[in-house]
Design an enzyme around this catalytic site. Structure first.
Site, PDB file in Angstrom:
ATOM      1  N   SER A 197      36.370  20.546  35.625  1.00 46.88           N
ATOM      2  CA  SER A 197      36.419  21.540  35.691  1.00 46.88           C
ATOM      3  C   SER A 197      35.398  22.804  35.734  1.00 46.88           C
ATOM      4  O   SER A 197      35.615  23.881  35.041  1.00 46.88           O
ATOM      5  CB  SER A 197      36.843  21.024  34.257  1.00 46.88           C
ATOM      6  OG  SER A 197      35.139  20.109  34.048  1.00 46.88           O
ATOM      7  N   HIS A 225      43.352  20.735  34.477  1.00 43.11           N
ATOM      8  CA  HIS A 225      43.055  22.073  34.281  1.00 43.11           C
ATOM      9  C   HIS A 225      44.451  22.489  36.006  1.00 43.11           C
ATOM     10  O   HIS A 225      43.813  23.228  36.903  1.00 43.11           O
ATOM     11  CB  HIS A 225      41.987  21.789  35.018  1.00 43.11           C
ATOM     12  CG  HIS A 225      41.048  22.453  34.655  1.00 43.11           C
ATOM     13  ND1 HIS A 225      40.446  23.812  33.682  1.00 43.11           N
ATOM     14  CD2 HIS A 225      40.286  21.056  33.721  1.00 43.11           C
ATOM     15  CE1 HIS A 225      40.241  22.999  32.403  1.00 43.11           C
ATOM     16  NE2 HIS A 225      39.463  21.804  32.871  1.00 43.11           N
ATOM     17  N   LYS A 256      45.304  23.709  27.877  1.00 46.56           N
ATOM     18  CA  LYS A 256      44.977  25.471  28.739  1.00 46.56           C
ATOM     19  C   LYS A 256      45.970  25.464  29.158  1.00 46.56           C
ATOM     20  O   LYS A 256      46.452  26.057  28.160  1.00 46.56           O
ATOM     21  CB  LYS A 256      44.271  23.759  30.247  1.00 46.56           C
ATOM     22  CG  LYS A 256      43.499  24.176  30.010  1.00 46.56           C
ATOM     23  CD  LYS A 256      42.689  22.839  29.726  1.00 46.56           C
ATOM     24  CE  LYS A 256      40.838  22.763  29.706  1.00 46.56           C
ATOM     25  NZ  LYS A 256      40.540  22.302  28.329  1.00 46.56           N
TER      26      LYS A 256
HETATM   27  N1  PMP Z   1      39.397  17.089  31.200  1.00 49.07           N
HETATM   28  C1  PMP Z   1      38.972  17.881  31.668  1.00 49.07           C
HETATM   29  C2  PMP Z   1      39.367  17.752  32.915  1.00 49.07           C
HETATM   30  C3  PMP Z   1      38.831  18.952  30.451  1.00 49.07           C
HETATM   31  O1  PMP Z   1      38.526  19.775  30.895  1.00 49.07           O
HETATM   32  C4  PMP Z   1      39.283  19.311  29.233  1.00 49.07           C
HETATM   33  C5  PMP Z   1      38.879  20.142  28.435  1.00 49.07           C
HETATM   34  N2  PMP Z   1      38.116  21.061  28.927  1.00 49.07           N
HETATM   35  C6  PMP Z   1      39.395  17.156  28.336  1.00 49.07           C
HETATM   36  C7  PMP Z   1      40.078  16.822  29.099  1.00 49.07           C
HETATM   37  C8  PMP Z   1      39.513  17.615  26.992  1.00 49.07           C
HETATM   38  O2  PMP Z   1      40.680  18.086  26.558  1.00 49.07           O
HETATM   39  P1  PMP Z   1      40.957  18.897  25.035  1.00 49.07           P
HETATM   40  O3  PMP Z   1      40.556  20.225  25.616  1.00 49.07           O
HETATM   41  O4  PMP Z   1      42.095  18.809  25.186  1.00 49.07           O
HETATM   42  O5  PMP Z   1      40.263  17.941  24.202  1.00 49.07           O
END
Ligand code: PMP
Length: 408
Positions: A197, A225, A256
């Site tokens: 991420s 992602h 996303k």
């Molecule tokens: N996994 C990854 C790789 C993420 O980047 C994110 C959010 N940035 C999440 C899980 C968590 O997702 P959410 O925003 O739906 O809580």
């Protein structure tokens, strides 16, 4: 009873043991604010589009995970409105008890079909999905193997579980194999981000799959992602490598490409059935609201019907990546719409973000512990809906700021 109360109130005034001490001693953020360098909690007054309004002023947004530009799509919004009209604003309970609507079940069927897995289970956020799934699956005799750069929600899911956590160096297959060898004979779950991420690089899934088979480990991919972005039809990292059948669990979030808030796990029926009855983040938390569920369903339809959006996202990604490289910026190993511009020191990254902000560019800053120390970066990310002209303005601003700070 009384004695206890007296003792507690005495302790409350004892400064040495006041649990709030750390709050008054935490000054880093206030110092950054005073210096005009604080880049967090910026207030946006408009939709999550390529252009947003901040302090009444238009800015180009390159800090959003709205990869396909669907959060403001008329069909997605209409689906949400229709769901609110029919089901109201919330479910007032967990999936287990009173919070399962017919549209939750239909979305699970759609997600299972889209991810080409037997079953899917929806959660209220991606973060909760990782907390619930990992802590349900990994018991006290199990080993969880994670990449050092895995998302915080994976790490917290591991911490909540009774499993033993082993971290391997980022995308380093020798290190992963060493840990697998050391733990032969135990139940093992490897968990990786499909797309990392902050760095925007892709997990070495072919080798992770090979090693998982060699050592009898199960494999979970967090494709927050990757979904909507990677693969011939946008099904994510596993599709990108042609390994959909080899990944045991695919986790996704709606925050996303899927244009809302919530998360899901897709896997075989028996595994999902188990998670459904043991994931505390599912059982003890209210289900995602009708508006979110309906938006995600509409977003999936659009992803399937409009492959041109993904093509446009990749056009924008390549334009930005090539542009940064031509200017001499270090973009690490990014191969996706997440493109980091690696700056080095935290303060330099904060200064750069501020200078970009002043030039009308909204980009994110990532400093330690989100990234390794001295690898502070400006995290940029792209949408299918950015125009070439907007991206040219972004590159021009980066060029000016990069030269002023001696980064290029
Ligand atoms: N996994 C990854 C790789 C993420 O980047 C994110 C959010 N940035 C999440 C899980 C968590 O997702 P959410 O925003 O739906 O809580």
């Amino acid at each position: 009873m009384d004695g206890g109360l007296v003792q507690n109130s005495q302790m409350a005034v004892n400064k040495e043991t006041d649990i709030f001490d750390k709050c008054s001693k935490f000054t880093a953020a206030r110092e950054a604010m005073a210096a005009g360098l604080y880049p967090y909690f910026r207030v946006i007054e408009s939709a999550q589009d390529p252009e947003v309004i901040v302090d009444g002023r238009k800015m180009i947004m390159i800090g959003s995970n709205n990869y396909l530009g669907l959060t403001n799509h008329p069909r997605v919004k209409e689906a949400a409105l229709e769901a609110v009209r029919k089901y109201g604003s919330g479910c007032a309970g967990s999936r287990l008890l009173n919070g399962t609507l017919d549209i939750h079940v239909r979305l699970e069927e759609k997600l299972a079909r889209f991810m080409r897995k037997e079953t899917a289970l929806v959660f209220s956020t991606g973060f909760q999905t990782n907390l619930g799934v990992i802590s349900a699956l990994a018991g006290k005799d199990d080993i969880i193997l994670i990449d050092k750069m895995d998302h915080a929600s994976i790490i917290d899911g591991c911490r909540l579980s009774f499993g033993e956590i082993k971290k391997y160096r980022h995308n380093d297959m020798e290190d992963l194999e060493r840990l697998l060898q050391q733990n032969n004979g135990k139940g093992k779950l490897i968990i990786v981000d499909g797309v990392f991420s902050m760095e925007g690089d892709i997990a070495d899934l072919p080798n992770i799959v090979r090693l998982s088979k060699k050592y009898g480990a199960r494999l979970m991919v967090d494709d927050a992602h990757g979904i909507g972005v990677l693969g011939k039809t946008g099904r994510g990292t596993a599709e990108h490598f042609g390994l959909e059948d080899e990944v045991d669990l695919i986790m996704g979030t709606y925050s996303k490409s899927l244009a809302s808030i919530g998360g899901f796990i897709a896997a075989s029926e028996d595994v999902v059935h188990y998670i459904k009855h043991f994931a505390r983040a599912l059982i003890f938390s209210a289900s995602p609201p009708p508006s979110s569920v309906a938006s995600v369903s509409a977003a999936i339809d659009i992803i399937e019907e409009e492959p041109g959006r993904r093509e446009r996202l990749w056009h924008n990604t390549n334009k930005a990546l090539n542009g940064f490289k031509a200017l001499g910026f270090d973009t690490g190993k990014s191969e996706t719409p997440i493109i980091p511009v690696i700056v080095g020191e935290d303060r330099k990254a904060f200064t750069m973000a501020r200078m970009l902000h002043d030039r009308g560019i909204f980009a994110n800053v990532a400093v330690s512990p989100a990234v390794p120390a001295d690898m502070a970066l400006i995290r940029t990310s792209y949408m299918a809906t950015h125009t070439d002209e907007q991206l040219d303005r972004v590159l021009k601003a980066f060029e000016e700021v990069g030269r002023a700070l001696g980064i290029i």
